[in-house]
Design a protein around this motif. Structure first.
Motif, PDB file in Angstrom:
ATOM      1  N   GLY A   6       0.771  -1.234   0.000  1.00 54.55           N
ATOM      2  CA  GLY A   6       0.000   0.000   0.000  1.00 54.55           C
ATOM      3  C   GLY A   6       0.798   1.277   0.000  1.00 54.55           C
ATOM      4  O   GLY A   6       0.231   2.367   0.077  1.00 54.55           O
ATOM      5  N   GLU A   7       2.123   1.189  -0.072  1.00 54.36           N
ATOM      6  CA  GLU A   7       2.910   2.420  -0.113  1.00 54.36           C
ATOM      7  C   GLU A   7       4.180   2.186  -0.917  1.00 54.36           C
ATOM      8  O   GLU A   7       4.698   1.073  -0.998  1.00 54.36           O
ATOM      9  CB  GLU A   7       3.285   2.876   1.299  1.00 54.36           C
ATOM     10  N   CYS A   8       4.674   3.256  -1.525  1.00 54.52           N
ATOM     11  CA  CYS A   8       5.891   3.183  -2.327  1.00 54.52           C
ATOM     12  C   CYS A   8       7.072   3.599  -1.451  1.00 54.52           C
ATOM     13  O   CYS A   8       7.537   4.749  -1.496  1.00 54.52           O
ATOM     14  CB  CYS A   8       5.782   4.070  -3.561  1.00 54.52           C
ATOM     15  N   SER A   9       7.529   2.701  -0.612  1.00 57.04           N
ATOM     16  CA  SER A   9       8.651   2.978   0.269  1.00 57.04           C
ATOM     17  C   SER A   9       9.967   2.787  -0.474  1.00 57.04           C
ATOM     18  O   SER A   9       9.993   2.389  -1.638  1.00 57.04           O
ATOM     19  CB  SER A   9       8.594   2.060   1.486  1.00 57.04           C
ATOM     20  N   THR A  10      11.050   3.082   0.195  1.00 60.36           N
ATOM     21  CA  THR A  10      12.367   2.919  -0.409  1.00 60.36           C
ATOM     22  C   THR A  10      12.599   1.459  -0.781  1.00 60.36           C
ATOM     23  O   THR A  10      12.324   0.548   0.001  1.00 60.36           O
ATOM     24  CB  THR A  10      13.465   3.376   0.562  1.00 60.36           C
ATOM     25  N   ALA A  11      13.104   1.245  -1.982  1.00 63.14           N
ATOM     26  CA  ALA A  11      13.301  -0.112  -2.471  1.00 63.14           C
ATOM     27  C   ALA A  11      14.457  -0.803  -1.757  1.00 63.14           C
ATOM     28  O   ALA A  11      15.472  -0.181  -1.436  1.00 63.14           O
ATOM     29  CB  ALA A  11      13.558  -0.084  -3.970  1.00 63.14           C
ATOM     30  N   TRP A  12      14.257  -2.068  -1.480  1.00 68.83           N
ATOM     31  CA  TRP A  12      15.317  -2.917  -0.945  1.00 68.83           C
ATOM     32  C   TRP A  12      15.976  -3.640  -2.108  1.00 68.83           C
ATOM     33  O   TRP A  12      15.317  -4.112  -3.022  1.00 68.83           O
ATOM     34  CB  TRP A  12      14.705  -3.922   0.034  1.00 68.83           C
ATOM     35  N   LYS A  13      17.304  -3.727  -2.098  1.00 69.42           N
ATOM     36  CA  LYS A  13      18.029  -4.324  -3.209  1.00 69.42           C
ATOM     37  C   LYS A  13      18.817  -5.531  -2.722  1.00 69.42           C
ATOM     38  O   LYS A  13      19.327  -5.548  -1.606  1.00 69.42           O
ATOM     39  CB  LYS A  13      18.994  -3.315  -3.825  1.00 69.42           C
ATOM     40  N   PHE A  14      18.921  -6.540  -3.594  1.00 69.27           N
ATOM     41  CA  PHE A  14      19.858  -7.617  -3.305  1.00 69.27           C
ATOM     42  C   PHE A  14      20.390  -8.150  -4.626  1.00 69.27           C
ATOM     43  O   PHE A  14      19.779  -7.996  -5.687  1.00 69.27           O
ATOM     44  CB  PHE A  14      19.222  -8.729  -2.468  1.00 69.27           C
TER      45      PHE A  14
END
Length: 327
Positions: free
Chosen positions: A186-194
């Protein structure tokens, strides 16, 4: 009027898409029936040349082409796709003639064909044994590089809500995968990367059967089997983390990803991949669609800036479907 024929691969041929079509009860020579392209569920392009010139080319009046569709209509995009393939066959598009479908209801489908599992785009055989699952033949890693969007997935509650992955090839001809994820609903938070590596095990002779190992995580590698891809539009990935004693995959350990080069997927492509999963005894009702309203936060611009991603070798997209056409 019924016309019955048999299509078979000539003896000694190693190309199953180059068949000979022999009519039954008609004293005529067998004719080439070459499958130039098909997605199996929507449309196909078939070519035949009944005579060749001395230089190996086909005389204009001896070339035959058919645009085939599973339904009575074909999309504009599919027509354009197959017309683009005709140039490689040296066939003039202007010579194509549409076939009327006004009497299709009267033609019907013979009972012997209707009863076949593949009559409406399915596969002839299925298997629930993991070791017998067929993966992509002649998988081309170079064509697979670039960006893929996860459209629908089967991986339980651990799977993020958004995902885009970007693939390059390293010096060992293994994939380096860089993934952006958003895990908050429901929200566009900071993307997590791996980042991880997908490689072919030493024991595997099949390039489409890889193992994906994330970097910097205390986890085992997971199977990354490419069941199908056309490289330019969609791909189906499968993994089984644990099997039953009978060789089938435990339901909770069966993972699948339906991926696309775009954030959307055509109904024909989705149906095609769902059909493949069903043949593998995967319950497609468990698939969960991935939202894409946060895609702008997932790259690939930031990845390009970091020099971690290359553009796909094949950036063109084809779209499906046509009519039954003949010269």
């Amino acid at each position: 009027m019924e016309f019955v024929a048999e299509a078979h691969v000539p003896e000694g041929s190693t190309t199953p898409s180059k068949l000979l079509l022999q009519p039954r009860g008609v004293p005529v020579p067998a004719e080439d029936y070459w499958v130039i392209y098909t997605d199996y569920v929507d449309h196909a392009l078939v070519y035949s040349c009944s005579q060749r010139n001395e230089d190996g080319t086909c005389p204009e009046d001896r070339a035959r082409v058919w645009f085939l569709g599973r339904a009575g209509t074909l999309s504009v995009d599919a027509r354009h796709h197959m017309e683009s393939l005709l140039s490689g066959l040296c066939v003039e598009v202007s010579r194509m003639q549409d076939i009327s479908t006004g009497c299709d209801a009267e033609l019907g489908v013979p009972t012997s064909v209707e009863a076949m599992p593949h009559a409406h785009g399915g596969m002839v055989s299925s298997t629930c044994l993991v070791n017998d699952i067929h993966t992509m033949a002649n998988f081309d890693k170079n064509q697979y590089t670039g960006t893929w969007y996860v459209i629908s997935h089967l991986q339980g509650d651990i799977y993020p809500y958004h995902r885009i992955s970007h693939y390059t090839l390293d010096e060992q001809n293994s994939f380096r995968m860089l993934t952006h994820r958003i895990t908050s609903p429901g929200e566009c938070s900071t993307a997590w990367k791996f980042e991880g590596q997908a490689y072919n095990p030493d024991t595997s002779e099949t390039t489409s059967k890889l193992v994906l190992k994330p970097f910097g995580m205390p986890v085992y590698g997971e199977d990354y089997w490419v069941i199908y891809t056309d490289y330019t539009d969609h791909a189906l990935i499968y993994s089984c983390r644990e099997t039953n004693e009978d060789g089938t995959c435990k339901a909770e350990a069966s993972h699948a990803w339906m991926m696309s080069r775009d954030p959307t997927l055509t109904p024909a492509a989705r149906s095609h991949m769902e059909m493949l999963l069903t043949e593998m005894c995967v319950d497609v009702s468990r698939l969960v669609d991935t939202p894409h309203e946060c895609d702008e936060l997932l790259g690939p611009e930031s990845l390009i800036d970091q020099g971690r991603i290359i553009a796909p070798l094949h950036v063109f997209l084809w779209r499906n479907v046509l009519k039954v056409l003949s010269l």
